[in-house]
Design a protein around this motif. Structure first.
Motif, mmCIF file in Angstrom:
data_model
loop_
_atom_site.group_PDB
_atom_site.id
_atom_site.type_symbol
_atom_site.label_atom_id
_atom_site.label_comp_id
_atom_site.label_asym_id
_atom_site.label_seq_id
_atom_site.Cartn_x
_atom_site.Cartn_y
_atom_site.Cartn_z
ATOM 1 N N LEU A 1 -1.099 -7.568 -4.012
ATOM 2 C CA LEU A 1 -1.089 -6.109 -3.878
ATOM 3 C C LEU A 1 -2.275 -5.488 -4.593
ATOM 4 C CD1 LEU A 1 2.701 -5.334 -4.451
ATOM 5 C CD2 LEU A 1 1.483 -5.422 -2.275
ATOM 6 N N LEU A 2 -2.615 -6.026 -5.749
ATOM 7 C CA LEU A 2 -3.728 -5.479 -6.522
ATOM 8 C C LEU A 2 -5.045 -5.579 -5.764
ATOM 9 C CD1 LEU A 2 -2.877 -6.942 -10.045
ATOM 10 C CD2 LEU A 2 -2.528 -4.600 -9.256
ATOM 11 N N HIS A 3 -5.187 -6.627 -4.983
ATOM 12 C CA HIS A 3 -6.438 -6.831 -4.257
ATOM 13 C C HIS A 3 -6.425 -6.229 -2.859
ATOM 14 C CE1 HIS A 3 -6.736 -9.977 -7.430
ATOM 15 N NE2 HIS A 3 -8.013 -9.643 -7.371
ATOM 16 N N ARG A 4 -5.281 -5.711 -2.422
ATOM 17 C CA ARG A 4 -5.190 -5.111 -1.086
ATOM 18 C C ARG A 4 -4.594 -3.705 -1.183
ATOM 19 N NH1 ARG A 4 -7.262 -8.503 3.100
ATOM 20 N NH2 ARG A 4 -5.945 -7.279 4.479
ATOM 21 N N SER A 5 -4.907 -2.997 -2.247
ATOM 22 C CA SER A 5 -4.245 -1.717 -2.511
ATOM 23 C C SER A 5 -4.830 -0.563 -1.717
ATOM 24 C CB SER A 5 -4.323 -1.384 -4.003
ATOM 25 O OG SER A 5 -5.673 -1.177 -4.402
ATOM 26 N N GLY A 6 -5.898 -0.774 -0.986
ATOM 27 C CA GLY A 6 -6.461 0.274 -0.162
ATOM 28 C C GLY A 6 -6.981 1.466 -0.929
ATOM 29 N N ASP B 1 2.145 -6.579 3.614
ATOM 30 C CA ASP B 1 1.311 -5.394 3.724
ATOM 31 C C ASP B 1 1.668 -4.412 2.616
ATOM 32 O OD1 ASP B 1 0.287 -2.764 4.653
ATOM 33 O OD2 ASP B 1 -0.344 -3.991 6.365
ATOM 34 N N PRO B 2 0.706 -3.944 1.824
ATOM 35 C CA PRO B 2 1.013 -3.020 0.726
ATOM 36 C C PRO B 2 1.694 -1.742 1.181
ATOM 37 C CG PRO B 2 -1.223 -3.868 0.511
ATOM 38 C CD PRO B 2 -0.722 -4.303 1.856
ATOM 39 N N GLU B 3 1.462 -1.306 2.427
ATOM 40 C CA GLU B 3 2.056 -0.057 2.891
ATOM 41 C C GLU B 3 3.570 -0.138 2.991
ATOM 42 O OE1 GLU B 3 0.175 1.432 6.382
ATOM 43 O OE2 GLU B 3 -1.818 1.420 5.470
ATOM 44 N N PHE B 4 4.122 -1.351 2.925
ATOM 45 C CA PHE B 4 5.565 -1.480 2.858
ATOM 46 C C PHE B 4 6.087 -0.985 1.507
ATOM 47 C CE2 PHE B 4 7.801 -4.594 5.894
ATOM 48 C CZ PHE B 4 8.736 -3.642 6.225
ATOM 49 N N LEU B 5 5.249 -1.081 0.477
ATOM 50 C CA LEU B 5 5.691 -0.752 -0.876
ATOM 51 C C LEU B 5 5.149 0.568 -1.374
ATOM 52 C CD1 LEU B 5 5.906 -3.965 -0.632
ATOM 53 C CD2 LEU B 5 5.924 -3.926 -3.110
ATOM 54 N N PHE B 6 3.921 0.915 -0.983
ATOM 55 C CA PHE B 6 3.339 2.166 -1.453
ATOM 56 C C PHE B 6 2.269 2.600 -0.467
ATOM 57 C CE2 PHE B 6 1.123 -1.321 -3.538
ATOM 58 C CZ PHE B 6 -0.204 -1.062 -3.253
ATOM 59 N N ASP B 7 1.790 3.832 -0.647
ATOM 60 C CA ASP B 7 0.884 4.453 0.314
ATOM 61 C C ASP B 7 -0.566 4.259 -0.095
ATOM 62 O OD1 ASP B 7 3.128 5.404 1.622
ATOM 63 O OD2 ASP B 7 3.189 7.191 0.371
ATOM 64 N N CYS B 8 -1.376 3.889 0.874
ATOM 65 C CA CYS B 8 -2.785 3.611 0.615
ATOM 66 C C CYS B 8 -3.667 4.713 1.216
ATOM 67 C CB CYS B 8 -3.174 2.259 1.226
ATOM 68 S SG CYS B 8 -2.182 0.867 0.627
ATOM 69 N N VAL C 1 1.546 12.253 2.710
ATOM 70 C CA VAL C 1 2.940 11.952 2.466
ATOM 71 C C VAL C 1 2.857 10.886 1.388
ATOM 72 C CG1 VAL C 1 5.093 11.177 3.440
ATOM 73 C CG2 VAL C 1 3.424 12.303 4.897
ATOM 74 N N GLY C 2 3.073 11.265 0.148
ATOM 75 C CA GLY C 2 2.707 10.395 -0.947
ATOM 76 C C GLY C 2 1.203 10.295 -0.968
ATOM 77 N N GLN C 3 0.638 9.107 -0.777
ATOM 78 C CA GLN C 3 -0.807 8.967 -0.708
ATOM 79 C C GLN C 3 -1.304 8.607 0.695
ATOM 80 O OE1 GLN C 3 0.804 7.118 -3.359
ATOM 81 N NE2 GLN C 3 0.606 8.986 -4.521
ATOM 82 N N LEU C 4 -0.407 8.436 1.668
ATOM 83 C CA LEU C 4 -0.820 8.048 3.010
ATOM 84 C C LEU C 4 -1.025 9.299 3.860
ATOM 85 C CD1 LEU C 4 -1.292 5.789 5.064
ATOM 86 C CD2 LEU C 4 1.131 5.880 5.588
ATOM 87 N N SER C 5 -2.222 9.478 4.430
ATOM 88 C CA SER C 5 -2.516 10.701 5.164
ATOM 89 C C SER C 5 -2.044 10.587 6.608
ATOM 90 C CB SER C 5 -4.020 10.973 5.156
ATOM 91 O OG SER C 5 -4.684 10.079 6.015
ATOM 92 N N PHE C 6 -1.709 11.736 7.202
ATOM 93 C CA PHE C 6 -1.333 11.746 8.600
ATOM 94 C C PHE C 6 -2.523 11.403 9.482
ATOM 95 C CE2 PHE C 6 2.137 14.304 6.881
ATOM 96 C CZ PHE C 6 3.209 13.652 7.470
ATOM 97 N N ASP C 7 -3.721 11.817 9.060
ATOM 98 C CA ASP C 7 -4.914 11.449 9.821
ATOM 99 C C ASP C 7 -5.065 9.940 9.887
ATOM 100 O OD1 ASP C 7 -5.538 14.058 10.352
ATOM 101 O OD2 ASP C 7 -6.934 14.248 8.660
ATOM 102 N N ASP C 8 -4.826 9.273 8.755
ATOM 103 C CA ASP C 8 -4.915 7.817 8.740
ATOM 104 C C ASP C 8 -3.902 7.203 9.704
ATOM 105 O OD1 ASP C 8 -6.933 7.673 6.858
ATOM 106 O OD2 ASP C 8 -5.557 7.590 5.168
ATOM 107 N N SER D 1 2.781 -8.825 11.269
ATOM 108 C CA SER D 1 3.225 -7.744 12.156
ATOM 109 C C SER D 1 4.736 -7.640 12.103
ATOM 110 C CB SER D 1 2.757 -8.029 13.595
ATOM 111 O OG SER D 1 3.239 -9.295 14.015
ATOM 112 N N ALA D 2 5.287 -7.874 10.919
ATOM 113 C CA ALA D 2 6.741 -7.925 10.769
ATOM 114 C C ALA D 2 7.351 -6.555 10.538
ATOM 115 C CB ALA D 2 7.118 -8.862 9.626
ATOM 116 N N TYR D 3 6.570 -5.508 10.592
ATOM 117 C CA TYR D 3 7.144 -4.187 10.422
ATOM 118 C C TYR D 3 6.582 -3.227 11.453
ATOM 119 C CZ TYR D 3 3.041 -1.944 8.300
ATOM 120 O OH TYR D 3 1.806 -1.394 8.076
ATOM 121 N N ASP D 4 7.286 -2.141 11.631
ATOM 122 C CA ASP D 4 6.886 -1.104 12.573
ATOM 123 C C ASP D 4 6.869 0.227 11.840
ATOM 124 O OD1 ASP D 4 7.071 -2.720 15.175
ATOM 125 O OD2 ASP D 4 9.070 -2.993 14.319
ATOM 126 N N SER D 5 6.047 1.136 12.315
ATOM 127 C CA SER D 5 6.050 2.479 11.754
ATOM 128 C C SER D 5 5.962 3.480 12.890
ATOM 129 C CB SER D 5 4.885 2.675 10.775
ATOM 130 O OG SER D 5 3.649 2.632 11.451
#
Length: 387
Positions: A34-39, A198-205, A212-219, A235-239
């Protein structure tokens, strides 16, 4: 003279994720990943080794620098009380650290239920529970479960289960994945090797303007246009993202939230309840079974870019899960919309059960709607019922 002061937007909440799992399941490997893929998001960590030599802390300290707190020679759930944990969390959450998310890596012998209780009892206004992530060693799961049957209870409590080391498990770990899924209570179950989730499962990049937190709608919209998750580690998750210019009916939304399906790990975003509270939009934060709303004053019409919020009154939600039916969820959310011009007297009670009590609010952060007449219902889930 004659102009209303611009309301202040509340300071962002810092989610605190508990990372648990039996000895050797791969928690430190996952944290390092996570530390190396924190976006671009900055992670603070509390690392709890059971032994006197803090091996795990040394493994992550190089990546974290001054954003780590190390607790050795004892399990966090027994070694500190909620007040002491708040001291460590407050140290990491200081504005000058720039931390976006805090991860507590528990020792392999910790009791997750106690850690959840401690975090839900936190008195820090800027801290919010970010979920319990339980890491499972797929290759050793049967033996570990036979020696430690309490693992079934841990899995039932988890919000997200990472089934790690699938490369070492017979049949690619399919049997273990199915078994773990049967032991969880609506948790998302994610397969992994070498802790690569994927870090986005745990926190927003990728912080950006409208968040929304740190994840932008534009992103998120760019993400959808460029083919989704093809460049992700799995690809084990969907959003899905949901936007509505029609206000949502609070009762319908609460029915949706109360019946959210197995595998729907996170819901985040802003809700417009229209005539039920014309002064505020509501930031919604759900992780696993945890749910909380945060009222925020709408900005005046004409607020421009860089204000942190749009002048247009919209509901904007992001849902993340494993094995979820995105079209069905979108349809259910669309059915929450309401054109009713007036609010009924008790319509917001279900929502207000999950709004922080007035003692936790900053008086400079704008007014709140009236609180739920039952004060015991305003704190979200009861820690005594956890597990």
């Amino acid at each position: 003279m004659g102009q209303s002061p611009t309301p202040r937007v509340p300071a962002p909440q810092i989610p605190v994720v508990i990372l648990a799992g039996f000895l050797g399941s791969g928690k430190t490997t996952l944290l390092n990943h996570l530390l190396h893929r924190s976006g671009g998001s900055r992670i603070g960590a509390i690392v709890n080794d059971f032994g006197a030599i803090e091996i795990d802390a040394m493994a992550v300290a190089g990546a974290l620098g001054d954003s780590t707190v190390s607790l050795g020679n004892g399990c966090l759930c027994c070694a500190v009380d909620p007040g002491e944990l708040d001291v460590y969390l407050a140290r990491l959450a200081r504005p000058e650290t720039g931390v976006d998310v805090i991860v507590i890596e528990a020792s392999g012998l910790a009791e997750p239920q106690e850690l959840v209780r401690m975090l839900l009892a936190s008195e820090l206004r800027g801290i919010v529970y970010g979920g319990l992530v339980e890491v499972v060693d797929a290759a050793e799961f049967d033996g570990t479960r036979a020696r430690h049957p309490e693992i079934d209870r841990h899995l039932a409590l988890a919000d997200l289960v990472v089934v790690n080391k699938l490369d070492r498990a017979p049949d690619g770990g399919e049997r273990v994945l199915d078994l773990v899924g049967s032991l969880t209570d609506r948790a998302a179950v994610v397969p992994a090797t070498y802790g690569r989730v994927d870090p986005e499962f745990l926190f927003d990049c990728r912080p950006a303007e409208e968040r929304v937190g740190q994840l932008s709608f534009d992103d998120l919209h760019d993400h959808a246009r460029t083919g989704g998750h093809a460049d992700h580690l799995h690809s084990a998750y969907d959003s899905l993202s949901f936007v509505s210019d029609v206000p949502l009916d609070p009762r319908r939304l609460m029915r949706f939230l109360d019946s959210r399906p197995e595998g729907l790990y996170r819901i985040k975003g802003y809700v417009d309840f229209g005539p039920y509270d014309p002064r505020n939009r509501y930031l919604v934060h759900a992780v696993g079974r945890f749910l909380r709303f945060y009222p925020e004053p709408w900005r005046p019409t004409g607020a421009g870019p860089g204000t942190g919020t749009s002048a247009e009154r919209l509901t904007q939600l992001v849902l993340i899960g494993s094995g979820i039916d995105a079209p069905a969820l979108t349809k259910e959310l669309q059915e929450c919309a309401s054109h009713a011009p007036h609010a009924d007297e008790h319509g917001m009670w279900g929502v207000l059960r999950y709004v922080q009590g007035p003692q936790e609010q900053d008086p400079d952060e704008g007014e709140e709607p009236d609180q739920d007449p039952d004060p015991d219902d305003g704190e979200g889930p009861d820690p005594d019922s956890v597990g």
